[in-house]
Design an enzyme around this catalytic site. Sequence first.
Site, PDB file in Angstrom:
ATOM      1  N   LYS A  42       0.817  -1.216   0.000  1.00 43.86           N
ATOM      2  CA  LYS A  42       0.000   0.000   0.000  1.00 43.86           C
ATOM      3  C   LYS A  42       0.851   1.267   0.000  1.00 43.86           C
ATOM      4  O   LYS A  42       0.520   2.229  -0.704  1.00 43.86           O
ATOM      5  CB  LYS A  42      -0.952   0.009   1.188  1.00 43.86           C
ATOM      6  CG  LYS A  42      -0.320   0.223   2.553  1.00 43.86           C
ATOM      7  CD  LYS A  42      -1.363   0.301   3.644  1.00 43.86           C
ATOM      8  CE  LYS A  42      -0.717   0.502   5.005  1.00 43.86           C
ATOM      9  NZ  LYS A  42      -0.047   1.803   5.122  1.00 43.86           N
ATOM     10  N   THR A  43       1.941   1.267   0.764  1.00 42.29           N
ATOM     11  CA  THR A  43       2.783   2.468   0.798  1.00 42.29           C
ATOM     12  C   THR A  43       3.426   2.696  -0.560  1.00 42.29           C
ATOM     13  O   THR A  43       3.503   3.834  -1.045  1.00 42.29           O
ATOM     14  CB  THR A  43       3.865   2.337   1.884  1.00 42.29           C
ATOM     15  OG1 THR A  43       3.239   2.101   3.147  1.00 42.29           O
ATOM     16  CG2 THR A  43       4.701   3.601   1.968  1.00 42.29           C
ATOM     17  N   ASP A  59      -3.474   7.874   4.767  1.00 39.95           N
ATOM     18  CA  ASP A  59      -3.056   6.492   4.988  1.00 39.95           C
ATOM     19  C   ASP A  59      -3.711   5.957   6.256  1.00 39.95           C
ATOM     20  O   ASP A  59      -4.069   6.723   7.153  1.00 39.95           O
ATOM     21  CB  ASP A  59      -1.534   6.442   5.110  1.00 39.95           C
ATOM     22  CG  ASP A  59      -0.982   5.033   4.993  1.00 39.95           C
ATOM     23  OD1 ASP A  59      -1.717   4.130   4.569  1.00 39.95           O
ATOM     24  OD2 ASP A  59       0.213   4.843   5.316  1.00 39.95           O
ATOM     25  N   GLU A  60      -3.865   4.643   6.355  1.00 38.87           N
ATOM     26  CA  GLU A  60      -4.443   3.977   7.532  1.00 38.87           C
ATOM     27  C   GLU A  60      -5.790   4.607   7.901  1.00 38.87           C
ATOM     28  O   GLU A  60      -6.059   4.912   9.068  1.00 38.87           O
ATOM     29  CB  GLU A  60      -3.470   4.059   8.726  1.00 38.87           C
ATOM     30  CG  GLU A  60      -2.096   3.474   8.461  1.00 38.87           C
ATOM     31  CD  GLU A  60      -2.079   1.954   8.392  1.00 38.87           C
ATOM     32  OE1 GLU A  60      -3.164   1.340   8.438  1.00 38.87           O
ATOM     33  OE2 GLU A  60      -0.990   1.378   8.286  1.00 38.87           O
ATOM     34  N   GLN A  99      -7.727  -4.570   9.589  1.00 39.72           N
ATOM     35  CA  GLN A  99      -6.622  -4.227  10.484  1.00 39.72           C
ATOM     36  C   GLN A  99      -6.965  -3.044  11.385  1.00 39.72           C
ATOM     37  O   GLN A  99      -6.075  -2.361  11.883  1.00 39.72           O
ATOM     38  CB  GLN A  99      -5.360  -3.923   9.671  1.00 39.72           C
ATOM     39  CG  GLN A  99      -4.857  -5.117   8.874  1.00 39.72           C
ATOM     40  CD  GLN A  99      -3.525  -4.839   8.203  1.00 39.72           C
ATOM     41  OE1 GLN A  99      -2.474  -4.791   8.831  1.00 39.72           O
ATOM     42  NE2 GLN A  99      -3.579  -4.640   6.900  1.00 39.72           N
ATOM     43  N   ARG A 137       1.903 -10.696  10.324  1.00 41.22           N
ATOM     44  CA  ARG A 137       3.266 -10.179  10.488  1.00 41.22           C
ATOM     45  C   ARG A 137       4.285 -11.221  10.039  1.00 41.22           C
ATOM     46  O   ARG A 137       5.436 -10.889   9.780  1.00 41.22           O
ATOM     47  CB  ARG A 137       3.566  -9.849  11.963  1.00 41.22           C
ATOM     48  CG  ARG A 137       2.703  -8.798  12.633  1.00 41.22           C
ATOM     49  CD  ARG A 137       2.549  -7.541  11.836  1.00 41.22           C
ATOM     50  NE  ARG A 137       1.342  -7.602  11.023  1.00 41.22           N
ATOM     51  CZ  ARG A 137       1.066  -6.783  10.017  1.00 41.22           C
ATOM     52  NH1 ARG A 137       1.924  -5.853   9.685  1.00 41.22           N
ATOM     53  NH2 ARG A 137      -0.061  -6.885   9.335  1.00 41.22           N
TER      54      ARG A 137
END
Length: 738
Positions: free
Chosen positions: A36-37, A225-226, A256, A611
Amino acid sequence: MTPGPDLLSQLNPTQAQAADHYTGPALVIAGAGSGKTRTLIYRIAHLIAHYGVNPGEILAVTFTNKAAAEMRERASHLVPGADKLWMSTFHSAGVRILRAYGEHIGLRRGFVIYDDDDQQDILKEIMGGIPGIGPDTTPRVLRGIIDRAKSNLLTPGDLDRSHEPYISGLPRDAAAEAYRRYEARKKAQNAIDFGDLITETVRLFHEVPAVLNAVQNRARFIHVDEYQDTNKAQYELTRLLASRDRNLLVVGDPDQSIYRFRGADIQNILDFQKDYPDSKVYMLEHNYRSSARVLDLANRLIENNTERLDKTLKAVKGEGHPVVFHRATDHRAEGDFVAEWLTRLHHDGRSWNDMAILYRTNAQSRVIEESLRRVQIPAKIVGGVGFYDRREIRDILAYARLAINPTDDVALRRIIGRPKRGIGDTALQKLMEWAQQSGASLLTACANAAERGILDRGAQKAVDFAHLMQGFADAADAYPPGAFLRLLIENSGYLDLLRQEGPEGQMRMENLDELINAAEEWAQDNDGTIQDFLDDAALLSSVDDMRTKTENKGAPEEAVTLMTLHNAKGLEFPVVFIVGTEEGLLPSRGALVEAGGIEEERRLFYVGITRAMERLFLTAAENRMQYGKTNAAEDSRFLEEIEGGFDTVDPYGQVIDYRAKSWKQYRPAAPAPSAVKNTSPLTAGMAYRGGERVRHPKFGEGQVLAVAGTGEKQEVTVHFASAGTKKLIVKFANLSPV
């Protein structure tokens, strides 16, 4: 326009579609490990390189300063002009806007930003004498009420008008009055708190449209973002900024969303298409981080949630190692199992840095630490006291704040006795009383202590302190940040105080050296004053660089990482252990009695699973010590949901049947669907355990939060969307499954 080949050819097709989005609202649902980044950075670069957008008209909002700096750095490698991009956190953006335009809403130049301790100092003063606030109420409780109110854009008047008679255990009117007094005191001291950085910016935009228009000219293309982690205040700030040009692209993943306790509202991302009916949606599902077996487990788990936007993570990597689950006899054996596997993997060539142990609560780390220590496995714990929270750092920064803003009474009270100056509590109380009666600051009271007869004994000491601070105030404009902090440390008497503390004082002096280093490093990258440095220091989050450089000072070069599941978000490790997969731990006890609690805990487990890049180990204990007693534990309900996606092993690593247990199975077996689809008022056969979706003839659909009792006396607590939370006797409730 067609996509520019030089940039977008480096993305997968879905990433490229999102990066090529030009105008209008867009929602990018970015699964864990989906890049995504990278997509966000390439979109920004593509706007500049292909669509000709001026970098000075692009805003990107993240949740940490570190993330913002990394985005700017990565963008600079793709296109020229990245230094003109506005990349910041919500709070940093608020500081920038309020420093420029705050006078429109009564903020005077040089206002200071109060942190948590400063807030509590004020609340400690004003809470006395408020009916309904007794001696058992702590300033921390009041601060929590106020912070939550601000994250929801609620004023003291809004609390007064609330339908809830109690707020966090306090009478509604008492909480509102404390909030009202706190705001008045803060305003008198020309200060704002962390929550104000957003709420005051929102107020500014509402009250002064010309300011909003001016900021919109600097933020024509907005990226957030987020987005799943935004609260109501951040949502409103974003909405206002995007209200004119509507070029808003948000990136996030409902699966998330794990920060509800901080005020995050998952509905912000779930309702984005309702807020912007013409928005485009891009789904990033290809996962570049984890093996197929890890992702299969994650998908099995999260599909049990209802509050989500359907997506399935697809592995780019191969199948990978089997996921391992181990049920230990007790919590000590659990720690030993983890230590044994860490040793094996390290012997096979794994770096200690490649491996992490994740847990639901910090209290779980103790036994794990002991197991690692016994076999000399190096470890570092993430989530301790941050650098800028340490006493000596806060003290020196308080000196700096008072030098810049002589009305900062909170800073003065913190440092006037550090070191001791012969101004005791009684003298300080007299100074405070005079200041309040005169409408003056405490520093003014000190300066006038002798002339106005405020103090008998100690008057000259107070005057000397005022002169000292005046000298520091004169130096603040003349020295760069690092040199100014060194001046404060060396001339305030603080070093003499630390020298009296022995080895601990030596450690604190080393931290002050690091503070000077931080200020000097900051000055190399920023052209600003000590005021600007203090602003940035106040905004640093727990994962930012300045903390990382100092908190692990002296730690081994290689070490296994221990941290909570919450702290692990955004990180990745080749090998991950998730310990304590038991009822009451994961999901936590608190989640069992909160609406939506089970789903958030499931998302938290999902974050932990995703993770893992290559190997994933899950553990639970048959018995665990809690509150000084060892009690039988119960497997997490989440293990049942992912059964079939992992191999259960014994202490020697041999695969065994997951259901084979030498201890009592406490949870009743789930009934077949036909057993619960009946019309009997008893709802015979329904084995409630919490989390089920049910329907009531009167209240409609709801979710079971908690279960108590058995047989005919069994009682369930159910949260209904239309009727709130109800306690029902199962025998008479006539519930049916959804």
